[in-house]
Design a protein around this motif. Structure first.
Motif, PDB file in Angstrom:
ATOM      1  N   MET A   1      47.612  29.752  50.178  1.00  0.00           N
ATOM      2  CA  MET A   1      47.588  30.431  48.872  1.00  0.00           C
ATOM      3  C   MET A   1      46.443  30.967  48.596  1.00  0.00           C
ATOM      4  N   GLY A   2      46.500  32.143  47.931  1.00  0.00           N
ATOM      5  CA  GLY A   2      45.144  32.900  47.868  1.00  0.00           C
ATOM      6  C   GLY A   2      44.522  32.538  46.296  1.00  0.00           C
ATOM      7  N   ALA A   3      43.691  33.176  46.213  1.00  0.00           N
ATOM      8  CA  ALA A   3      42.930  33.009  44.662  1.00  0.00           C
ATOM      9  C   ALA A   3      43.833  34.008  43.812  1.00  0.00           C
ATOM     10  N   LEU A   4      44.030  33.492  42.424  1.00  0.00           N
ATOM     11  CA  LEU A   4      44.465  34.472  41.280  1.00  0.00           C
ATOM     12  C   LEU A   4      43.573  35.561  40.943  1.00  0.00           C
ATOM     13  N   HIS A   5      44.098  36.592  40.919  1.00  0.00           N
ATOM     14  CA  HIS A   5      43.121  37.808  40.262  1.00  0.00           C
ATOM     15  C   HIS A   5      44.060  38.388  39.118  1.00  0.00           C
ATOM     16  N   ALA A   6      43.365  38.553  37.958  1.00  0.00           N
ATOM     17  CA  ALA A   6      44.074  39.014  36.879  1.00  0.00           C
ATOM     18  C   ALA A   6      43.237  40.314  36.118  1.00  0.00           C
ATOM     19  N   PHE A   7      43.934  41.224  35.557  1.00  0.00           N
ATOM     20  CA  PHE A   7      43.368  42.409  35.151  1.00  0.00           C
ATOM     21  C   PHE A   7      44.411  42.999  34.083  1.00  0.00           C
ATOM     22  N   ARG A   8      43.684  43.789  33.251  1.00  0.00           N
ATOM     23  CA  ARG A   8      44.470  44.664  32.161  1.00  0.00           C
ATOM     24  C   ARG A   8      44.361  46.005  32.574  1.00  0.00           C
ATOM     25  N   MET A   9      45.505  46.672  32.288  1.00  0.00           N
ATOM     26  CA  MET A   9      45.436  48.316  32.146  1.00  0.00           C
ATOM     27  C   MET A   9      46.109  48.792  30.884  1.00  0.00           C
ATOM     28  N   GLN A  10      46.104  49.936  30.737  1.00  0.00           N
ATOM     29  CA  GLN A  10      46.623  50.498  29.530  1.00  0.00           C
ATOM     30  C   GLN A  10      47.593  51.691  29.689  1.00  0.00           C
ATOM     31  N   LEU A  11      48.773  51.355  29.139  1.00  0.00           N
ATOM     32  CA  LEU A  11      49.661  52.585  29.209  1.00  0.00           C
ATOM     33  C   LEU A  11      49.551  53.634  27.948  1.00  0.00           C
TER      34      LEU A  11
ATOM     35  N   SER B   1      49.424  47.014  26.324  1.00  0.00           N
ATOM     36  CA  SER B   1      48.593  46.836  27.487  1.00  0.00           C
ATOM     37  C   SER B   1      49.455  46.300  28.572  1.00  0.00           C
ATOM     38  N   LEU B   2      48.893  46.335  29.780  1.00  0.00           N
ATOM     39  CA  LEU B   2      49.524  45.830  31.003  1.00  0.00           C
ATOM     40  C   LEU B   2      48.811  44.620  31.352  1.00  0.00           C
ATOM     41  N   PHE B   3      49.210  43.613  31.953  1.00  0.00           N
ATOM     42  CA  PHE B   3      48.453  42.539  32.148  1.00  0.00           C
ATOM     43  C   PHE B   3      49.059  42.138  33.876  1.00  0.00           C
ATOM     44  N   ALA B   4      48.165  42.317  34.751  1.00  0.00           N
ATOM     45  CA  ALA B   4      48.516  42.233  36.083  1.00  0.00           C
ATOM     46  C   ALA B   4      47.911  40.833  36.523  1.00  0.00           C
ATOM     47  N   VAL B   5      48.670  40.153  37.320  1.00  0.00           N
ATOM     48  CA  VAL B   5      48.342  38.872  37.901  1.00  0.00           C
ATOM     49  C   VAL B   5      48.862  38.993  39.407  1.00  0.00           C
ATOM     50  N   LEU B   6      47.888  38.655  40.447  1.00  0.00           N
ATOM     51  CA  LEU B   6      48.292  38.656  41.773  1.00  0.00           C
ATOM     52  C   LEU B   6      47.564  37.482  42.444  1.00  0.00           C
ATOM     53  N   ARG B   7      47.845  37.350  43.957  1.00  0.00           N
ATOM     54  CA  ARG B   7      46.931  36.463  44.612  1.00  0.00           C
ATOM     55  C   ARG B   7      46.417  37.371  45.713  1.00  0.00           C
ATOM     56  N   ARG B   8      45.119  36.965  45.928  1.00  0.00           N
ATOM     57  CA  ARG B   8      44.536  37.548  46.871  1.00  0.00           C
ATOM     58  C   ARG B   8      44.231  36.808  48.204  1.00  0.00           C
ATOM     59  N   ALA B   9      44.621  37.156  49.381  1.00  0.00           N
ATOM     60  CA  ALA B   9      44.247  36.150  50.450  1.00  0.00           C
ATOM     61  C   ALA B   9      42.778  36.014  50.553  1.00  0.00           C
ATOM     62  N   GLU B  10      42.249  34.920  51.129  1.00  0.00           N
ATOM     63  CA  GLU B  10      40.604  34.925  51.252  1.00  0.00           C
ATOM     64  C   GLU B  10      40.134  36.012  52.062  1.00  0.00           C
ATOM     65  N   ASN B  11      40.810  36.684  52.922  1.00  0.00           N
ATOM     66  CA  ASN B  11      40.470  37.859  53.947  1.00  0.00           C
ATOM     67  C   ASN B  11      40.908  39.147  53.157  1.00  0.00           C
TER      68      ASN B  11
ATOM     69  N   ARG C   1      42.503  52.610  34.931  1.00  0.00           N
ATOM     70  CA  ARG C   1      41.129  51.811  34.144  1.00  0.00           C
ATOM     71  C   ARG C   1      41.669  50.374  34.220  1.00  0.00           C
ATOM     72  N   GLU C   2      40.580  49.440  34.642  1.00  0.00           N
ATOM     73  CA  GLU C   2      41.089  48.079  34.907  1.00  0.00           C
ATOM     74  C   GLU C   2      40.107  47.313  33.873  1.00  0.00           C
ATOM     75  N   TRP C   3      40.428  46.265  33.389  1.00  0.00           N
ATOM     76  CA  TRP C   3      39.445  45.465  32.566  1.00  0.00           C
ATOM     77  C   TRP C   3      39.764  43.974  33.189  1.00  0.00           C
ATOM     78  N   PRO C   4      38.634  43.413  33.812  1.00  0.00           N
ATOM     79  CA  PRO C   4      39.163  42.239  34.327  1.00  0.00           C
ATOM     80  C   PRO C   4      39.522  41.113  33.314  1.00  0.00           C
ATOM     81  N   LEU C   5      40.281  40.090  33.606  1.00  0.00           N
ATOM     82  CA  LEU C   5      40.590  39.092  32.899  1.00  0.00           C
ATOM     83  C   LEU C   5      40.224  37.776  33.307  1.00  0.00           C
ATOM     84  N   GLN C   6      39.514  36.935  32.230  1.00  0.00           N
ATOM     85  CA  GLN C   6      38.960  35.630  33.021  1.00  0.00           C
ATOM     86  C   GLN C   6      39.923  34.457  32.878  1.00  0.00           C
ATOM     87  N   LEU C   7      39.942  33.768  33.911  1.00  0.00           N
ATOM     88  CA  LEU C   7      41.089  32.754  33.968  1.00  0.00           C
ATOM     89  C   LEU C   7      40.547  31.555  33.002  1.00  0.00           C
TER      90      LEU C   7
END
Length: 105
Positions: free
Chosen positions: A1-11, A52-62, A94-100
């Motif tokens: 499992m990779g680390a979670l990464h989340a950000f916001r975008m705007q429609l 607002s769009l809220f995106a969440v994904l997992r990123r592999a370590e590499n 445009r992306e705004w990072p979201l803090q876990l």
């Protein structure tokens, strides 16, 4: 499992249905590129009140997500999506990072 990464975008106003339709028909080459770049479990949520769009994904370590802005498939997708959302010069959304703040696995 990779680390979670989340950000916001705007429609943009009036773009919800088209945004959803385009993602429902996501290009196979884009899906393959994201997977090859180390992305998994990718979801985008909509706040209908603010568009607002809220995106969440997992990123592999590499992961190689930092290379995506120069990839032709990614650039083509951004140009395709640019009329629907707020973008930077070059059509990158445009992306705004979201803090876990909390996560329970």
């Amino acid at each position: 499992m990779g680390a979670l990464h989340a950000f916001r975008m705007q429609l943009k106003l009036g773009a919800v249905a088209e945004y959803k339709a385009r993602h429902d028909a996501i290009w196979p080459e884009l899906a393959e590129l994201l997977t090859a770049s180390g992305v998994s479990d990718y979801s985008i949520f909509l706040d209908e009140e603010t568009l607002s769009l809220f995106a969440v994904l997992r990123r592999a370590e590499n992961h190689t997500l930092d290379d995506l802005p120069s990839h032709p498939v990614m650039r083509k997708w951004w140009t395709y999506m640019a009329p629907l959302m707020e973008v930077e010069p070059g059509d990158q959304p445009r992306e705004w990072p979201l803090q876990l703040m909390f996560h329970q696995a």
